[in-house]
Design a protein around this motif. Structure first.
Motif, PDB file in Angstrom:
ATOM      1  N   GLY C  88      38.816 -18.080 -12.167  1.00  0.00           N
ATOM      2  CA  GLY C  88      38.407 -18.340 -10.790  1.00  0.00           C
ATOM      3  C   GLY C  88      37.135 -19.156 -10.774  1.00  0.00           C
ATOM      4  O   GLY C  88      36.683 -19.650 -11.809  1.00  0.00           O
ATOM      5  N   TRP C  89      36.541 -19.297  -9.591  1.00  0.00           N
ATOM      6  CA  TRP C  89      35.358 -20.137  -9.500  1.00  0.00           C
ATOM      7  C   TRP C  89      34.072 -19.404  -9.815  1.00  0.00           C
ATOM      8  O   TRP C  89      33.018 -19.991  -9.941  1.00  0.00           O
ATOM      9  N   TRP C  90      34.143 -18.117  -9.952  1.00  0.00           N
ATOM     10  CA  TRP C  90      32.920 -17.360 -10.253  1.00  0.00           C
ATOM     11  C   TRP C  90      32.787 -17.260 -11.768  1.00  0.00           C
ATOM     12  O   TRP C  90      33.752 -16.936 -12.468  1.00  0.00           O
ATOM     13  N   ASP C  91      31.587 -17.557 -12.275  1.00  0.00           N
ATOM     14  CA  ASP C  91      31.472 -17.724 -13.719  1.00  0.00           C
ATOM     15  C   ASP C  91      31.166 -16.444 -14.472  1.00  0.00           C
ATOM     16  O   ASP C  91      31.096 -16.455 -15.691  1.00  0.00           O
ATOM     17  N   LYS C  92      30.976 -15.336 -13.782  1.00  0.00           N
ATOM     18  CA  LYS C  92      30.606 -14.131 -14.528  1.00  0.00           C
ATOM     19  C   LYS C  92      31.776 -13.153 -14.600  1.00  0.00           C
ATOM     20  O   LYS C  92      32.619 -13.105 -13.720  1.00  0.00           O
ATOM     21  N   GLU C  93      31.782 -12.361 -15.684  1.00  0.00           N
ATOM     22  CA  GLU C  93      32.843 -11.378 -15.878  1.00  0.00           C
ATOM     23  C   GLU C  93      32.354 -10.026 -15.381  1.00  0.00           C
ATOM     24  O   GLU C  93      31.159  -9.731 -15.435  1.00  0.00           O
ATOM     25  N   TYR C  94      33.292  -9.191 -14.952  1.00  0.00           N
ATOM     26  CA  TYR C  94      32.864  -7.894 -14.421  1.00  0.00           C
ATOM     27  C   TYR C  94      32.519  -6.897 -15.517  1.00  0.00           C
ATOM     28  O   TYR C  94      31.920  -5.874 -15.284  1.00  0.00           O
ATOM     29  N   ASP C  95      32.959  -7.199 -16.769  1.00  0.00           N
ATOM     30  CA  ASP C  95      32.720  -6.194 -17.806  1.00  0.00           C
ATOM     31  C   ASP C  95      31.736  -6.679 -18.870  1.00  0.00           C
ATOM     32  O   ASP C  95      31.676  -6.116 -19.951  1.00  0.00           O
TER      33      ASP C  95
END
Lengths: 593, 510, 343
Positions: C88-95
Motif C-alpha cells: 500500500g502507500w503507507w511505508d511502515k509495517e504494523y509488526d
C-alpha cells in the motif's frame, strides 16, 4: 386552514332552525413527496336537522377526507381550507381544544372497519363509557348504566354481560352496532357515517341500515353518510352529493338524482352499478305472503326442480362436478377441526357460468380453492372434465392444472410484486408449454391485447398499475393456457363500480368468445345475476339452494336465500323502499315459519 | 394458564437440556485443561494433573462425563437427601457455593439495568414518537445509533477512567464557579427546549425557565451543602409529595374531575404523615419491615383515596396506591442519601467505587450497606443501561408510531377524548404489546453484557465465574453460569408470553 | 380562543410541511389521500422497484453518510498498508518494532493537514500505530462481513425451510433455533472462540457466523409464514409451480428487504462481538491483530497514552455506526410504509 379567518366566539349561539352544518369551499390537501396534492376542493353542502345527506364517490374522490377535515382528524400530512360552520360556529381552523368539545358530543363519527376502529385491548363497554364521561359529569357508575342502555338501543343481546366483552368477541355486525352506540353516546346533532356498512355482509348491512334509519327518526339527529354504494344511498339518503376526484359533480334530492341525473359522471356511475333483478325482471316476484305465511307458486317450484334435474343429468360430461364435498381446516392441538364446507354438490356444464353466492364464512372461497387444488378436501369428490382431482398426487395433478385456472379477489395481492407483468402472465405458459423466449413474448403480447391492455405493460410491475388493470392482468394470466374452467373468486369486489363494470364486461366477452365454464364466486347477487346462468347459494358451509338464475332470484324456496335477496339494496329509491317493506314482511313471516 | 405454564415448562426443560449438551461439549473442546501447566515440571505438576483429572473426571470419556455432570445437576432437582453441588471445579471445590456467592451481585446488576433501561427507553421512545421528526427525535435517533455502535467494555473503561475519578474528586469538594453554574443552566435549558418543542416563542420561554430554574436550584444546593449532606428534608418531602400527587393525577386521570385530584392530594398527605411517623422506625430496618410498611401505607392510601374519590372511587384508589408506592420509593431514596456522609467517610472520601460489587468488611446500618451496594452499581449500571436503552427507545418509538396510525386512535380522537387519554389509555397499552417480546430477548443480551461489565469493574460475579471457567477449560463453573443464564432466559421468555396475553385480550394462553 | 393558541395552530401546516410522511398513503380507507391525479403521475414516470428502492435509500441522509464513511474506511484500511502481499502507500509495517518518537505521541495534525511520521502514534513497543490500526480494521471488517454472510446464508435457509414447509420440519428447525437462542450470543461465541480463535481469522469468523444466525432465521421464517399465505403464492401454486420455484422465484425475492436489513445488523453486531471476545482474551490471537485486540492490549494505557485506546475505538464506532445507519436506510427503502423524506 390558511384561508380561514373566522374565530369562534365564546358566547353561546342561539339554537338555529337553519342547517346544522354548512360547508362551503372546503379543500383538503396532502403533502406527498414535498408536494401538496389536492384531495378535495371547493366542497360545499349543508345538512338540516333530521336529514340524511349522502356523499357518494369512488375511491380517491375525497369524500372521506373532506369529512375527516370537519373534525380536524386529518392525517398528519394533511391540511384543509375553506369553511364549515356548525350552527354558525366555524370548525375549520378552530383550536383542538374547541374541536375536542365538539367531537363525540355534537358531531360523532362511525368508521368503516369496526374491527380496527375499536381498541382491541379495551372492553366495548369501557369504550362507550369513556365517550360519555368525556362530555358529561356523570359518575362512572351512571355512565356505565347509560352505556348499557345504549347497547340495548343498538340491539345488542345480553347488553349487561356484553358490556365487559372485548371487540374480538363481537361479530362484525355487533361491532358496528357498538361503534354506533359510541357515536350516539351523547345524542349528537350530526352523525358522520364513513362507509358504515362496507365491511359487512348484506343481511347485516340491511340490519345496520335499518338501525340507522330508526335512530335518525327517533333522535332527529342528522346523518352525513359517506359511501360508494348506490344501493345504500337509495335505501337511506334524502339528499345526495356526488363527488369525483375531489370535486362535487352533482347534488340533488335522492329521488331526483336517481330519476334524472344531469351530469355525465353521475349517469355513468349509475349505469355502472349492477341492479339486482335487471336481467330476470324482478326479484322475489313470486314470493307472496298470505296470512303471514310465505307462499310460492307450486308450479314454478316444480318446474324449477325439473329443470335442475335435467341440468344435472343432461348427458354432457360436466366441466366441473362436486359430489358431497367436505372440507375441514385441521384443528390444532386440543382444538377440534373446523368444518368449513360440508356435503356440497354442484354441477357446471361446459360453457356455463355458475354463480356461487354466500356471505363471509359461508365457505365459498374455500370451495374455489379446493376446486383449483389449493386445499385438500376431506370427503366427496371434485371432478374436472370427468377426472377426480381429490385423489391425485401433486405430480399427477400438474398436467391437469392447465385445464382450470383461478382469478383472485385482491388484484394487489395476487400478483407477485417482484415479477414484471409479462413474467406473471407468462409463468403458466413457461411451466406447462415450455415455450422459447420469442414464442412466449408473442403469446404474452396476444394475451395483453385480449384483456385490452397495451403490450408495453409487460415490462411494468404490479405497483405501477391501477386496481382494474391489475385485475385484467390476473385474468390474462388465468386464461393464458386456454382453460376449460375458470374459477373467479370475487374478482371485482375490490374494485370501484365503474372499473368493476368494465372488468365484468371483459370477462363476459372472453367467456362468450372462448366458451370456458366458469365458477363465479361472489357475495354480490347483482353481479352474479349479470354473469351467471345458474346460481348456487351457500350458508355456513352448506349448499342451501341451487338452480337457474331466474329461478333463484324470482322464486327462491329456501328462507336464507329469500333473506339474502331481500337484504340486497338496489340503486333505485322507489324500488328500494318497496323492497324494504317486502323484506320486513318476509322477515316477519320467516320468524313464524 | 396453568396448562400453558406446565406445557412451557416441559418444552423449556428439553430446550435447556439440549442447550446444556451443546454448551458442555463446546466448553470441553475449547482447549486443553492443562495448558497453564505447560511450563512447569516435576512432581508438583504430576500431582496437579492427577488432582484435576480426579476433580474434572478427565479419565472418563466426554459423553459419560456429561452424564456425570447431569447427574450432579439432577441431585439439585431432587428435594432433600442427596447433596447438591452442581459438580466440582478443577480444584475439586463444589461449584454451588461459588455460584451462590456470585449470583447475588450479578442479578442485582442485571435487574437494575434492565428495569432502568426499560423505563427510560419506553418513556423516551414514546416522547420521540409523539414528537416525530423533531430535533429531539433526530437527536435521540442519533444517540441510540451511537449507543448501538459502542463496544461495551470501551464505554465501561471510559466511564471508569473519567466519570468516576472526576466525580469523586469533585464530590470531595463540591463547588462550581458561577460560570459553570450558568453553563449547566444553559445546557439544561437547551435540552428542555428541545424536548418540549413548540414554536419559537414557546421554546424560548421553556429555555429561559429551565435554565434559570436549573442554575438557581444548583446554586441553592451548593450553598446549602447538599452534596456533602444530601437528603430531601421535611420541606423537600412535603413539596415532593404534592408534586407526585399532581403528576400522577395529570398522567392517569387529568384534572377534569376535582374529586380525583383531591383524593390524590389526600393520599400524598397520608404518605407524608407516614414519612413523619416512620422517621424513628426506619433508623436501621430490614427488608421485611420495609416491605410491610410499604404495604400498610398502600392500603391506607387506597382506602383514603377511595373514600374521597366518591363516585370515582376505583380510579382514585388506584392513583392512591401509585402515590403511596412512589412516596415509599422517595422515602427510601431519602434515607439512603442520609447515609451518604458516614459512608463516604468510611470509604475514605472517594464515594464512587470503581472496582468490586461491594466494600469488603463494611459494618454499618441497613442504609449504609444498601447505599454501598447502590454506589457500586452506579458505573456498571450506566454502561449496561445505555446499551439496552438504545434498543428499547427504537422499538418503543416504532411501536408507538405504528399504534398512533391505527384506526382506533382516530376513533378515540373522534370521541373528543383528550390527548392525554388517547396516549395513556389507548395508545400506550397497545404499544407495549410488542415490547414484552423484546424484553425477553434483551434480558439474555444484558446477561451476556454483564460478563463484560463485571470484568471491567472487577466484580466477583457470575461473569468472572464464566470467563475464568472458559479460560481454564473447566466445565463446572461454566455450566453453573449457563444454568442460571439459560433458566433466566427461558423464564423471561415465558413471563414475556404471559405479559403479552395479559396486555392483549385476543391472545389466550394454551 | 387566545391569540397564542391561534398562532400555534396556524404554524402547524408549516411545521408539517417539513414532515412529509407518507404513512397515511397506504391506508385502505376509501378516499385515501392518494388521489387519481397522483396515481396517474406515479404511473407516467413508471419506475422499476429497484430504482424506487435506490431513490428512497439515497434520500436517507444518515444512510448516505453511513455508506460514505464505510467506503472511506474500507479504502483507507486496504489501500494504506496493502493487503495479501500487495503493498500500500503507507511505508511502515504494523509488526516492526522501532524507537519511540516523542514518547509515541500521534503526529497527525488536521490544520495544516499533515500525517507526520506516526499519525496515530506508536505503542509501547514502538510499532507504528497507524499501520497497526489499519491492519486491525482489515481484520475486523473481514470478520464482520464473513459473519454477516454466514449468518445470512444459514439464517435464510433455516427460516425459509421452516416457514415454507411448516409441520415437523418447522418444529424441528425452530426448536434448534430455540436451543441456540437460549444461550446468550456472547456466551456461545466465547465457547466457540476458545476452539477456533487460534486457527486463524477466517475459521474464527465462520464459526462466529455459525452461532449468530438465529435472529435472522426467526425473521425470515416470519416473513415466509406470512408470504406463503399471500394470493400470489396461491396463484403460482394453482398453475402448478414447484416448491423450488415458489420459494426462489416468488417468496425469496419478496423477503430480500428483511434479509438485507438484518444482515447489516448482524455485521455491526459481529464487529462489537469480536471486540468483546478480544477483551475477554478469546478473540483473534497474535500475530494477527484486530481493533478489539488493539484496544485490549492497550487498556491499561488509557491514563498515560490515551490515543492507543481511543484510535481503534473510534474506528470500531465509526464502522458500526456506518453499518447501522446503512441498515436504517435500507429498512426505510425496502418498507415503503415507513418511507419519509428527511429535510
Amino acid at each position: 386552514m390558511s384561508s380561514s379567518t373566522a374565530v369562534i366566539s365564546d358566547e353561546q349561539t342561539p339554537v338555529h332552525s337553519g342547517p346544522i352544518l354548512e360547508v362551503s369551499g372546503l379543500g383538503v390537501e396532502f403533502n406527498v413527496d414535498n408536494e401538496w396534492v389536492m384531495a378535495a376542493e371547493n366542497v360545499s353542502y349543508e345538512i338540516r336537522p333530521g336529514e340524511i345527506l349522502a356523499i357518494v364517490g369512488e375511491s380517491g374522490s375525497g369524500k372521506s377526507m373532506s369529512s375527516l377535515a370537519l373534525l380536524g382528524l386529518l392525517p398528519r400530512n394533511g391540511r384543509c381550507s375553506g369553511s364549515a360552520k356548525m350552527q354558525g360556529n366555524e370548525l375549520i381552523g378552530a383550536p383542538q381544544s374547541t374541536l375536542r368539545k365538539i367531537r363525540g358530543n355534537d358531531i360523532a363519527m362511525i368508521f368503516q372497519e369496526p374491527m380496527t376502529a375499536l381498541n382491541p385491548v379495551l372492553t366495548v363497554g369501557e369504550q362507550i363509557r369513556e365517550a360519555i364521561e368525556q362530555h358529561t359529569e356523570l359518575s362512572p357508575a351512571d355512565a356505565k348504566k347509560r352505556a348499557i342502555e345504549l347497547l340495548l338501543m343498538v340491539e345488542i343481546p345480553e347488553a349487561e354481560r356484553r358490556y365487559d366483552s372485548y371487540p374480538h368477541q363481537f361479530s362484525g355486525g355487533q361491532r358496528q352496532r357498538a361503534m354506533i352506540a359510541i357515536a350516539l353516546a351523547n345524542d349528537p346533532m350530526l352523525l358522520i357515517a364513513d362507509e358504515p356498512t362496507t365491511a359487512l355482509d348484506v343481511t347485516v348491512q340491511a340490519e345496520v341500515l335499518d338501525l340507522l334509519r330508526t335512530l335518525n327518526k327517533r333522535l332527529n339527529s342528522a346523518i352525513l353518510l359517506i359511501t360508494h354504494d348506490m344501493g345504500v344511498v337509495a335505501d337511506l339518503a334524502d339528499h345526495v352529493v356526488v363527488m369525483e376526484k375531489g370535486r362535487i359533480v352533482e347534488a340533488a334530492p335522492t329521488a331526483q338524482l336517481f330519476a334524472s341525473p344531469t351530469q355525465d359522471y353521475t349517469k355513468q356511475l349509475l349505469g355502472a352499478v349492477p341492479h339486482l333483478g335487471s336481467k330476470v325482471g324482478g326479484v322475489l316476484s313470486d314470493v307472496e305472503v298470505v296470512d303471514g305465511r310465505l307462499q310460492i307458486h307450486e308450479e314454478y317450484a316444480e318446474e324449477a326442480r325439473r329443470a335442475q334435474a335435467d341440468h344435472t343429468a343432461s348427458g354432457v360430461e360436466p366441466a366441473l362436478q362436486l359430489v358431497d364435498v367436505d372440507i375441514e381446516y385441521p384443528g390444532r392441538f386440543r382444538q377440534p377441526a373446523f368444518k368449513a364446507v360440508s356435503g356440497v354438490s354442484i354441477t357446471i356444464n361446459p360453457g356455463e357460468v355458475m354463480g356461487l353466492v354466500g356471505e363471509s364464512g359461508s365457505g365459498k372461497s374455500t370451495i374455489a380453492r379446493a376446486v383449483t387444488g389449493l386445499i385438500r378436501t376431506s370427503g366427496g369428490s371434485i371432478s374436472i372434465n370427468g377426472t377426480d382431482i381429490t385423489t391425485l398426487s401433486a405430480r399427477k395433478l400438474k398436467p391437469l392444472r392447465k385445464r382450470f385456472a383461478i382469478v383472485f379477489q385482491d388484484p394487489a395481492a395476487s400478483l407477485n410484486p417482484r415479477l414484471s407483468i409479462g413474467d406473471s402472465i407468462g409463468e403458466p405458459l413457461l411451466l406447462h408449454e415450455k415455450l422459447g423466449r420469442e414464442e412466449l413474448d408473442k403469446r404474452v403480447a396476444g394475451l395483453l391485447e385480449d384483456v385490452q391492455l397495451p403490450v408495453a405493460f409487460r415490462n411494468r410491475y404490479p405497483h405501477e398499475l391501477s386496481g382494474g388493470q391489475r385485475q385484467r392482468v390476473g385474468i390474462a394470466r388465468a386464461l393464458s393456457l386456454r382453460p376449460d374452467l375458470l374459477v373467479a373468486d370475487e374478482p371485482t369486489s375490490a374494485l370501484d363500480v365503474s372499473v368493476q363494470a368494465a372488468v365484468l364486461e371483459l370477462l363476459q366477452e372472453l367467456q362468450r368468445e372462448r366458451g370456458f365454464a366458469c365458477l363465479f364466486v361472489s357475495h354480490d347477487l347483482a353481479v352474479v345475476e349479470l354473469l351467471a346462468s345458474h346460481i348456487a347459494v351457500l350458508n355456513k358451509g352448506r349448499l342451501v339452494e341451487q338452480g337457474s338464475t331466474e329461478q333463484i332470484l324470482k322464486y327462491p324456496r329456501d328462507p336464507y336465500t329469500r333473506r339474502l335477496l331481500a337484504a340486497a339494496p338496489v340503486p333505485d329509491p322507489q324500488e328500494q323502499s318497496k323492497r324494504r317493506e317486502q323484506r320486513s314482511i318476509i322477515l316477519a313471516a320467516g320468524a313464524t315459519e | 394458564m396453568f396448562y400453558f405454564i406446565a406445557k412451557r415448562t416441559v418444552i423449556s426443560f428439553f430446550i435447556m437440556l439440549a442447550a446444556t449438551t451443546l454448551m458442555y461439549f463446546l466448553t470441553i473442546s475449547s482447549g486443553d485443561p492443562f495448558e497453564d501447566l505447560g511450563e512447569t515440571s516435576g512432581p508438583e505438576k504430576a500431582a496437579t494433573i492427577a488432582a484435576r483429572t480426579a476433580a474434572m473426571n478427565l479419565d472418563v470419556a466426554p459423553i459419560p462425563r456429561y452424564f456425570l455432570w447431569l447427574q450432579d445437576v439432577g441431585h439439585c432437582l431432587v428435594p432433600g437427601g442427596i447433596s447438591c453441588t452442581l459438580g466440582q471445579d478443577r480444584t475439586g471445590a463444589a461449584v454451588l457455593p461459588q455460584l451462590e456467592n456470585a449470583m447475588g451481585s450479578t442479578l442485582r446488576l442485571v435487574v437494575v439495568a434492565t428495569v432502568l433501561a426499560l423505563v427510560l427507553g419506553v418513556v423516551v421512545g414514546i416522547v420521540t414518537a409523539i414528537r416525530q421528526y423533531s430535533t429531539f427525535d433526530y437527536s435521540i435517533t442519533f444517540v441510540s445509533f451511537l449507543l448501538f455502535s459502542l463496544p461495551l467494555f470501551w464505554l465501561s473503561t471510559l466511564l471508569k477512567q473519567y466519570l468516576a475519578i472526576d466525580l469523586n474528586t469533585w464530590l470531595d469538594n463540591p463547588q462550581f464557579s458561577y460560570l459553570t453554574i450558568a453553563l449547566i443552566g444553559v445546557v439544561a435549558g437547551v435540552i428542555w427546549a428541545v424536548v418540549v418543542g413548540g414554536d419559537r416563542r414557546r421554546r424560548l420561554v421553556v429555555f429561559a425557565v429551565a435554565a434559570v430554574a436549573t442554575a438557581l436550584g444548583l446554586y441553592l444546593l451548593l450553598v446549602t451543602g447538599w452534596f456533602v449532606t444530601p437528603g430531601f428534608g421535611v420541606i423537600g418531602m412535603l413539596v415532593s409529595a404534592a408534586g407526585i400527587a399532581v403528576l400522577w393525577t395529570a398522567l392517569l386521570a387529568g384534572f377534569r374531575r376535582r374529586r380525583v385530584l383531591n383524593a390524590a392530594l389526600a393520599a400524598a398527605g397520608v404518605s407524608f404523615a407516614g414519612y413523619l411517623v416512620s422517621i424513628q422506625l426506619l433508623n436501621d430496618p430490614n427488608w421485611l419491615v420495609l416491605v410491610a410498611l410499604v404495604v400498610v401505607l398502600a392500603i391506607i392510601c387506597y382506602v383514603v383515596a377511595g373514600l374521597i374519590g366518591g363516585p370515582f372511587r376505583a380510579q382514585a384508589a388506584r392513583i392512591g396506591v401509585v402515590i403511596a408506592v412512589s412516596m415509599s420509593l422517595l422515602i427510601v431514596v431519602d434515607r439512603l442519601l442520609q447515609a451518604y456522609p458516614t459512608l463516604s467517610a468510611k470509604a475514605g472520601g472517594r464515594p464512587i467505587p470503581t472496582t468490586g460489587s461491594q466494600s469488603a468488611n463494611l459494618e454499618g446500618t441497613f442504609w449504609e450497606i444498601n447505599l454501598d451496594y447502590a454506589l457500586h452499581l452506579i458505573l456498571p449500571t450506566i454502561a449496561l443501561t445505555l446499551i439496552s436503552f438504545a434498543t428499547y427507545t427504537r422499538y418503543t418509538r416504532a411501536s408507538q408510531l405504528d399504534v398512533m396510525n391505527q384506526d382506533y386512535i382516530r376513533t378515540a380522537r373522534a370521541k373528543g377524548l383528550s390527548e392525554r387519554t388517547v396516549l395513556v389509555k389507548h395508545a400506550f397499552r397497545n404499544a407495549m404489546i410488542p415490547i414484552t417480546t423484546l424484553m425477553a430477548f434483551d434480558f439474555a443480551g444484558v446477561l451476556g453484557g454483564a460478563v463484560i461489565t463485571e470484568q471491567v469493574f472487577g466484580w466477583n460475579g457470575m461473569g468472572k465465574l464464566f470467563v475464568d471457567g472458559i479460560n481454564a477449560v473447566d466445565p463446572g463453573p461454566v455450566m453453573a453460569f449457563f444454568l442460571v443464564v439459560g433458566t433466566a432466559a427461558v423464564l423471561f421468555n415465558m413471563l414475556a408470553d404471559i405479559a403479552y396475553a395479559f396486555l392483549d385480550p385476543r391472545i389466550t394462553l394454551s | 380562543m387566545s391569540k397564542n393558541d391561534k398562532q400555534r395552530d396556524d404554524s402547524r401546516p408549516s411545521v408539517e410541511l417539513s414532515e412529509l410522511t407518507l404513512l397515511s398513503q397506504d391506508s385502505d380507507i376509501a378516499g385515501s389521500p392518494r388521489t387519481r391525479d397522483q396515481t396517474a403521475r406515479v404511473q407516467t414516470e413508471a419506475k422499476s422497484q429497484g430504482k424506487l428502492i435506490r431513490e428512497r435509500f439515497f434520500r436517507h441522509k444518515g444512510a448516505l453518510a453511513g455508506i460514505t464513511l464505510l467506503v472511506l474506511v474500507f479504502v483507507l484500511a486496504f489501500s494504506s498498508i496493502g493487503f495479501a502481499g500487495i503493498p500500500g502507500w503507507w511505508d511502515k509495517e504494523y509488526d516492526v518494532l522501532a524507537d519511540r518518537f516523542n514518547e509515541g505521541r500521534p503526529t497527525l495534525t488536521l490544520w495544516p493537514f499533515s500525517l507526520g511520521e506516526h499519525p496515530f502514534g506508536q505503542d509501547v513497543l514502538g510499532r507504528d500505530y497507524f499501520a497497526l490500526t489499519m491492519r486491525g480494521t482489515q481484520t475486523s471488517l473481514i470478520i464482520a462481513f464473513i459473519v454477516g454472510l454466514v449468518a445470512m446464508v444459514i439464517g435464510t435457509t433455516v427460516g425459509a425451510i421452516a416457514g415454507y414447509f411448516r409441520g415437523w420440519t418447522e418444529a424441528f428447525l425452530m426448536r434448534i433455533t430455540d436451543v441456540v437462542i437460549t444461550i446468550p450470543t456472547l456466551v456461545i461465541a466465547a465457547a466457540v472462540a476458545g476452539i477456533v480463535a487460534k486457527a486463524g481469522i477466517v475459521p474464527f469468523a465462520l464459526f462466529l457466523g455459525v452461532v449468530t444466525w438465529t435472529g435472522l432465521a426467526r425473521l425470515v421464517r416470519g416473513e415466509f409464514l406470512s408470504l406463503r399465505e399471500k394470493e400470489f403464492v396461491e396463484s403460482a401454486k394453482s398453475v402448478g409451480a414447484s416448491s423450488t420455484r415458489i420459494i426462489f422465484r416468488h417468496i425469496l425475492p419478496n423477503t430480500v428487504g428483511v434479509i438485507i436489513v438484518s444482515t447489516t445488523l448482524a455485521i455491526s453486531g459481529a464487529i462489537l462481538l469480536e471486540t468483546a471476545l478480544s477483551y475477554l482474551g478469546l478473540g483473534v490471537s497474535a500475530p494477527d491483530t484486530s481493533l478489539g485486540k488493539a484496544i485490549n492490549d492497550n487498556r491499561s494505557a488509557l491514563t498515560v497514552r490515551p490515543w492507543l485506546f481511543l484510535w481503534p475505538g473510534a474506528f470500531i464506532i465509526g464502522i458500526a455506526l456506518a453499518v447501522n445507519f446503512i441498515g436504517d436506510g435500507l429498512r426505510d427503502a425496502f418498507d415503503p410504509k415507513q418511507t419519509r423524506v428527511k429535510q
